[in-house]
Write an enzyme that holds these catalytic residues in place. Structure first.
Site, PDB file in Angstrom:
ATOM      1  N   HIS A   1      32.555  34.764 -29.606  1.00 24.00           N
ATOM      2  CA  HIS A   1      31.468  35.571 -29.036  1.00 24.00           C
ATOM      3  C   HIS A   1      30.290  35.603 -30.007  1.00 24.00           C
ATOM      4  CE1 HIS A   1      29.204  39.003 -27.562  1.00 24.00           C
ATOM      5  NE2 HIS A   1      29.820  38.816 -26.409  1.00 24.00           N
TER       6      HIS A   1
ATOM      7  N   GLU B   1      26.955  32.190 -22.474  1.00 27.76           N
ATOM      8  CA  GLU B   1      26.281  33.469 -22.686  1.00 27.76           C
ATOM      9  C   GLU B   1      25.040  33.248 -23.532  1.00 27.76           C
ATOM     10  OE1 GLU B   1      28.943  37.191 -22.241  1.00 27.76           O
ATOM     11  OE2 GLU B   1      28.960  36.552 -24.316  1.00 27.76           O
TER      12      GLU B   1
HETATM   13  P1  PGA Z   1      26.274  42.503 -21.618  1.00 29.67           P
HETATM   14  O1  PGA Z   1      27.272  41.806 -22.654  1.00 29.67           O
HETATM   15  O2  PGA Z   1      26.865  42.297 -20.234  1.00 29.67           O
HETATM   16  O3  PGA Z   1      26.264  43.952 -22.012  1.00 29.67           O
HETATM   17  O4  PGA Z   1      24.942  41.848 -21.753  1.00 29.67           O
HETATM   18  C1  PGA Z   1      27.868  40.574 -22.370  1.00 29.67           C
HETATM   19  C2  PGA Z   1      28.684  40.109 -23.534  1.00 29.67           C
HETATM   20  O5  PGA Z   1      28.266  40.306 -24.686  1.00 29.67           O
HETATM   21  O6  PGA Z   1      29.759  39.507 -23.347  1.00 29.67           O
END
Ligand code: PGA
Length: 253
Positions: free
Chosen positions: A94, A164
């Protein structure tokens, strides 16, 4: 099959509050058609939530894991211990962990250790900024390849990639990406996976979208964006919003 993963990050502070969130989740059916739901709470809450969830269809995952199953590594969490506690998934790489100093080589080792222990890995990749020249494709491609260094081809059934974009994550994000942004990047990621693992294995790796997903934009990513699922941060801590996202996934064909 759609995969909806809730990443609770380091919330909430108390086990009682974590139990309350899970207790308030309301899904349309006991067995969710074509949809898998994984909640990734802080590691300490996995065991009590497994007990609380009993035969519910909700699975539990970790937000991080380690590169080996056991050893003299003070403070780390073994993938084997996660499995024996009832976790089925682990988020690896992540961006918030990468920001703490985790590099691609460590991410790759964690992914390998996790799948060898029986976990399904949700490997996160994503660019920090989007430049008009499109260099972010190169950045994501490089990150993906390096994070999958040494990953065994016969374990791709336990691999999920979450795209992401860092600029779309969290409460300070300018906006979520668009379904079109996702679609483009997921084709690029798929091409890289096919190069890496061959046609059939590469094509079958699910690709999720994450970054400011909510109950309003979830359908767009799943339908127009063609996402195989979603990685949800903030909205996964609100039982009503998360339940609604799952309902949207169940109803998306
Ligand atoms: P968020 O976070 O939906 O609050 O933007 C997503 C993540 O960090 O996996």
């Amino acid at each position: 099959m759609k995969l909806i993963v809730g990443n609770w990050k380091m919330y909430p502070r108390k086990l009682g509050d974590a139990k309350a969130i899970v207790g308030k989740l309301k899904f349309p059916a006991k067995k969710l058609p074509r949809t898998k739901v994984v909640v990734c709470p802080p590691t300490l809450y996995i065991l009590p939530l497994v007990a609380l969830l009993g035969r519910s269809p909700i699975l539990l995952g970790a937000q991080n894991t380690f590169t080996v199953d056991e050893g003299a590594y003070t403070g780390e969490t073994s993938p084997a211990a996660l499995v024996s506690s009832g976790a089925t998934h682990a988020i690896v790489g992540h961006s918030e962990r990468r920001a703490l100093g985790e590099d691609d080589a460590v991410v790759a080792q964690k992914a390998i250790a996790a799948v060898r222990s029986g976990l399904t890995v949700v490997l996160c990749v994503g660019e920090a900024v989007r430049d008009p020249g499109g260099a972010y494709f190169t950045e994501v491609g490089r990150e993906l390849r390096a994070s999958l260094s040494g990953f065994p081809k016969n374990m791709t059934k336990r691999l999920v990639v979450a795209y992401e974009p860092i600029w779309a994550i969290g409460s300070s994000a300018l906006r979520a990406a668009t379904p079109e942004d996702f679609r483009e990047m997921s084709i690029f990621i798929k091409r890289n996976l096919v190069d890496r693992f061959g046609k059939s294995a590469g094509f079958s790796v699910p690709i999720l979208y994450g970054g400011s997903v909510d109950e309003k934009n979830a359908g767009g990513f799943l339908k127009e964006g063609g996402a195989d699922g979603l990685l949800v941060g903030r909205a996964s801590l609100d039982p009503e919003r998360f339940s609604e996202i799952v309902r949207v996934a169940v109803n998306t064909r």
